[in-house]
Design a protein around this motif. Sequence first.
Motif, mmCIF file in Angstrom:
data_model
loop_
_atom_site.group_PDB
_atom_site.id
_atom_site.type_symbol
_atom_site.label_atom_id
_atom_site.label_comp_id
_atom_site.label_asym_id
_atom_site.label_seq_id
_atom_site.Cartn_x
_atom_site.Cartn_y
_atom_site.Cartn_z
ATOM 1 N N GLY A 60 -6.317 -3.702 2.980
ATOM 2 C CA GLY A 60 -6.244 -2.620 1.901
ATOM 3 C C GLY A 60 -5.236 -2.926 0.943
ATOM 4 N N THR A 61 -4.746 -2.036 0.280
ATOM 5 C CA THR A 61 -3.792 -2.366 -0.749
ATOM 6 C C THR A 61 -2.299 -2.246 -0.218
ATOM 7 O OG1 THR A 61 -3.403 -0.025 -1.114
ATOM 8 C CG2 THR A 61 -5.085 -0.999 -2.659
ATOM 9 N N ASN A 62 -1.876 -1.618 0.873
ATOM 10 C CA ASN A 62 -0.509 -1.730 1.418
ATOM 11 C C ASN A 62 -0.414 -2.849 2.222
ATOM 12 O OD1 ASN A 62 2.039 -0.921 1.575
ATOM 13 N ND2 ASN A 62 1.576 0.877 2.888
ATOM 14 N N THR A 63 0.395 -3.811 1.979
ATOM 15 C CA THR A 63 0.741 -4.778 2.944
ATOM 16 C C THR A 63 2.198 -5.095 3.131
ATOM 17 O OG1 THR A 63 0.716 -6.110 1.058
ATOM 18 C CG2 THR A 63 -1.304 -5.822 2.270
ATOM 19 N N ARG A 64 2.783 -5.977 3.781
ATOM 20 C CA ARG A 64 4.127 -6.256 4.068
ATOM 21 C C ARG A 64 4.618 -6.861 2.908
ATOM 22 N NH1 ARG A 64 1.962 -6.560 9.166
ATOM 23 N NH2 ARG A 64 3.498 -6.175 10.819
ATOM 24 N N ASN A 65 5.806 -6.478 2.584
ATOM 25 C CA ASN A 65 6.300 -6.955 1.255
ATOM 26 C C ASN A 65 7.909 -7.448 1.408
ATOM 27 O OD1 ASN A 65 6.563 -7.318 -1.447
ATOM 28 N ND2 ASN A 65 7.158 -5.167 -1.909
ATOM 29 N N GLY A 66 8.187 -8.292 2.500
ATOM 30 C CA GLY A 66 9.361 -8.923 2.719
ATOM 31 C C GLY A 66 10.362 -7.957 3.268
ATOM 32 N N ARG A 87 4.640 -2.677 0.486
ATOM 33 C CA ARG A 87 4.127 -2.602 -1.079
ATOM 34 C C ARG A 87 4.069 -1.265 -1.443
ATOM 35 N NH1 ARG A 87 3.890 -7.197 -3.208
ATOM 36 N NH2 ARG A 87 3.146 -9.047 -2.004
ATOM 37 N N GLU A 88 3.654 -0.194 -0.896
ATOM 38 C CA GLU A 88 3.650 1.098 -1.406
ATOM 39 C C GLU A 88 5.020 2.037 -1.199
ATOM 40 O OE1 GLU A 88 -0.283 2.690 0.291
ATOM 41 O OE2 GLU A 88 -1.391 1.421 -1.027
ATOM 42 N N ALA A 89 5.803 1.501 -0.403
ATOM 43 C CA ALA A 89 6.845 2.018 -0.074
ATOM 44 C C ALA A 89 6.780 3.297 0.874
ATOM 45 C CB ALA A 89 7.811 2.301 -1.119
ATOM 46 N N SER A 90 5.572 3.423 1.673
ATOM 47 C CA SER A 90 5.341 4.506 2.249
ATOM 48 C C SER A 90 5.858 4.398 3.745
ATOM 49 C CB SER A 90 3.794 4.719 2.486
ATOM 50 O OG SER A 90 3.387 3.763 2.981
#
Length: 117
Positions: A60-66, A87-90
């Motif tokens: 989906g759209t929310n993935t790991r982001n470092g 990525r979504e900061a959720s």
Amino acid sequence: MAIKDELLDELLADYKNPEDLLGKDGVFQDLKKRLLERALGAELTHHLGYEKGDRTVRHGTNTRNGNSKKKVKGDDGEMEIAVPRDREASFEPQIIRKGQSRFDGLMIKSSPCMPGE
């Protein structure tokens, strides 16, 4: 979960004095930092629903982001940890929450023994 003697032997392989275990750069500080970072990574895995590096599933759209660096203070000093992001900061970490600057868990203070103690 029991910790195996082999793991303890490996952690203490270079042990010569209490500073090697309890000092600022000792095994305990490194172990505490690494355990916290692994726990945070496990929390993010649970939040996202897939293991890091898993390319077999569409995520989906929310993935790991470092990671972000965070300094936490405790009675035994300050430590910098890497907190994973999405990525979504959720992602809301639980072991060390957003905005938390103190962590007093897993604390061991070393002090020299006084004569007569």
